[in-house]
Write a protein that holds these residues in place. Structure first.
Motif, PDB file in Angstrom:
ATOM      1  N   GLN A 160      -8.717  -4.241   1.852  1.00 17.17           N
ATOM      2  CA  GLN A 160      -9.154  -3.457   2.631  1.00 17.17           C
ATOM      3  C   GLN A 160     -10.110  -4.187   3.947  1.00 17.17           C
ATOM      4  OE1 GLN A 160     -12.579  -1.333   0.433  1.00 17.17           O
ATOM      5  NE2 GLN A 160     -10.999  -0.130  -0.545  1.00 17.17           N
TER       6      GLN A 160
ATOM      7  N   LYS B   6      -4.171   4.135   5.596  1.00 17.61           N
ATOM      8  CA  LYS B   6      -5.844   3.938   4.629  1.00 17.61           C
ATOM      9  C   LYS B   6      -5.710   2.914   3.132  1.00 17.61           C
ATOM     10  CE  LYS B   6      -6.683   8.823   6.247  1.00 17.61           C
ATOM     11  NZ  LYS B   6      -7.092  10.257   6.472  1.00 17.61           N
TER      12      LYS B   6
ATOM     13  N   GLU C 264     -10.467   3.297 -10.429  1.00 15.74           N
ATOM     14  CA  GLU C 264     -10.867   3.920  -9.125  1.00 15.74           C
ATOM     15  C   GLU C 264      -9.553   4.479  -8.166  1.00 15.74           C
ATOM     16  OE1 GLU C 264     -13.724   2.621  -6.577  1.00 15.74           O
ATOM     17  OE2 GLU C 264     -15.158   2.629  -8.828  1.00 15.74           O
ATOM     18  N   ASN C 265      -8.216   3.984  -8.764  1.00 10.91           N
ATOM     19  CA  ASN C 265      -6.612   4.258  -7.640  1.00 10.91           C
ATOM     20  C   ASN C 265      -6.653   5.532  -7.874  1.00 10.91           C
ATOM     21  OD1 ASN C 265      -4.338   3.607  -6.190  1.00 10.91           O
ATOM     22  ND2 ASN C 265      -4.191   2.094  -7.702  1.00 10.91           N
ATOM     23  N   PRO C 266      -6.612   6.238  -6.708  1.00  7.65           N
ATOM     24  CA  PRO C 266      -5.662   7.168  -6.893  1.00  7.65           C
ATOM     25  C   PRO C 266      -4.304   7.625  -6.728  1.00  7.65           C
ATOM     26  CG  PRO C 266      -6.218   6.506  -4.577  1.00  7.65           C
ATOM     27  CD  PRO C 266      -6.953   5.620  -5.087  1.00  7.65           C
TER      28      PRO C 266
ATOM     29  N   TYR D 131      -5.596   0.680   0.458  1.00  8.78           N
ATOM     30  CA  TYR D 131      -6.452   0.938  -0.831  1.00  8.78           C
ATOM     31  C   TYR D 131      -6.862  -0.703  -1.704  1.00  8.78           C
ATOM     32  CZ  TYR D 131      -7.850   1.042  -5.975  1.00  8.78           C
ATOM     33  OH  TYR D 131      -9.092   1.285  -7.115  1.00  8.78           O
ATOM     34  N   TYR D 132      -5.613  -1.050  -1.617  1.00  8.84           N
ATOM     35  CA  TYR D 132      -6.397  -2.179  -2.280  1.00  8.84           C
ATOM     36  C   TYR D 132      -6.459  -3.670  -0.811  1.00  8.84           C
ATOM     37  CZ  TYR D 132      -2.580  -0.630  -6.544  1.00  8.84           C
ATOM     38  OH  TYR D 132      -2.671  -0.075  -7.045  1.00  8.84           O
TER      39      TYR D 132
ATOM     40  N   GLU E 117       0.960  -1.261  -0.154  1.00  7.47           N
ATOM     41  CA  GLU E 117      -0.033  -0.002   0.023  1.00  7.47           C
ATOM     42  C   GLU E 117       0.729   1.054  -0.068  1.00  7.47           C
ATOM     43  OE1 GLU E 117      -3.327   0.152  -0.278  1.00  7.47           O
ATOM     44  OE2 GLU E 117      -4.065  -2.195   0.760  1.00  7.47           O
TER      45      GLU E 117
END
Length: 235
Positions: free
Chosen positions: A217, A212, A232-234, A214-215, A207
């Protein structure tokens, strides 16, 4: 079978240590070795071998104490105890200290190799040449590592198995119980806190912001889910 496996041979009998190490090297395993408990503890935690062959009776610190210490420090890979003690009570003691398995001296070298091959077969993924992708990262399960920005990131065998299961089940809610069965097997008495600890360590490797994720969760009250929607990956 994949042989990119590192084995630590911890034995104070020079002849036996040489014989075991030489045989494992001829089987194409990577071998590191030492002859006392104090050095063993250091080498196990620094080198994180995939398998430790650990003599019960060692100078400096007994093998069973080494096992207990490295387990408390978070080492979760395979520890096979080599022991001349054959009474059942000693075997029960060994399991209670975190030993994966044991082999009683004197042992046949072919039997030792077969035992190790069996452990490797269980712990190393069967998808030998498959590469998985998420974001800018490649997962190479056959050598339990990640590649990102041209750099190799090592995974422990257990982290590798956890990540592989997620990548094979993207987007699906996975219970802690399912994960524990996949990683440790049905007979395991590993608790969920140990699993969660491995997930935390895995997040630090995959990550951008482990706090926080992303992948990987958390699904509250259930387990985890692996998200891989690049749109949607920031990042």
């Amino acid at each position: 079978m994949n042989k990119d496996i590192k084995i630590a041979v911890v034995e104070d009998d020079d002849n036996l240590r040489f014989l075991v190490s030489h045989r494992l090297q001829t089987e194409n395993f990577q071998v590191i070795q030492c002859s006392n408990g104090v050095d063993a503890e250091k080498i196990i935690l620094e080198e994180t071998p995939d398998i430790v062959l650990l003599d019960w009776m060692l100078p400096g610190k007994e093998g069973i104490d080494v096992c207990e210490s490295v387990r408390k420090a978070g080492f979760e890979n395979i520890i096979i105890m080599m022991t001349a003690k054959s009474q059942d009570i000693d075997k029960i003691d060994a399991y209670s200290f975190g030993v994966t398995d044991y082999i009683t001296k004197p042992f046949n070298m072919d039997v030792l190799v077969a035992m190790i091959e069996n452990k490797v077969r269980f712990f190393v993924p069967k998808t030998q040449n498959e590469i998985y992708h998420f974001g800018q990262t490649e997962h190479h399960p056959n050598v339990h590592s990640l590649m990102r920005d041209g750099k190799k990131i090592e995974l422990t065998i257990l982290e590798n198995r956890i990540l592989l299961h997620f990548l094979q089940n993207k987007g699906r809610d996975i219970t802690r119980e399912e994960l524990m069965e996949v990683v440790w097997g049905y007979s395991s008495n590993v608790n969920t806190r140990t699993l969660d600890m491995h997930v935390v360590r895995l997040r630090k490797k995959i990550e951008t912001n482990p706090d926080k994720p992303y992948y990987l969760q958390t699904v509250r009250g259930l387990g985890y889910k692996f998200i891989n929607d690049e749109a949607e990956n920031p990042a």
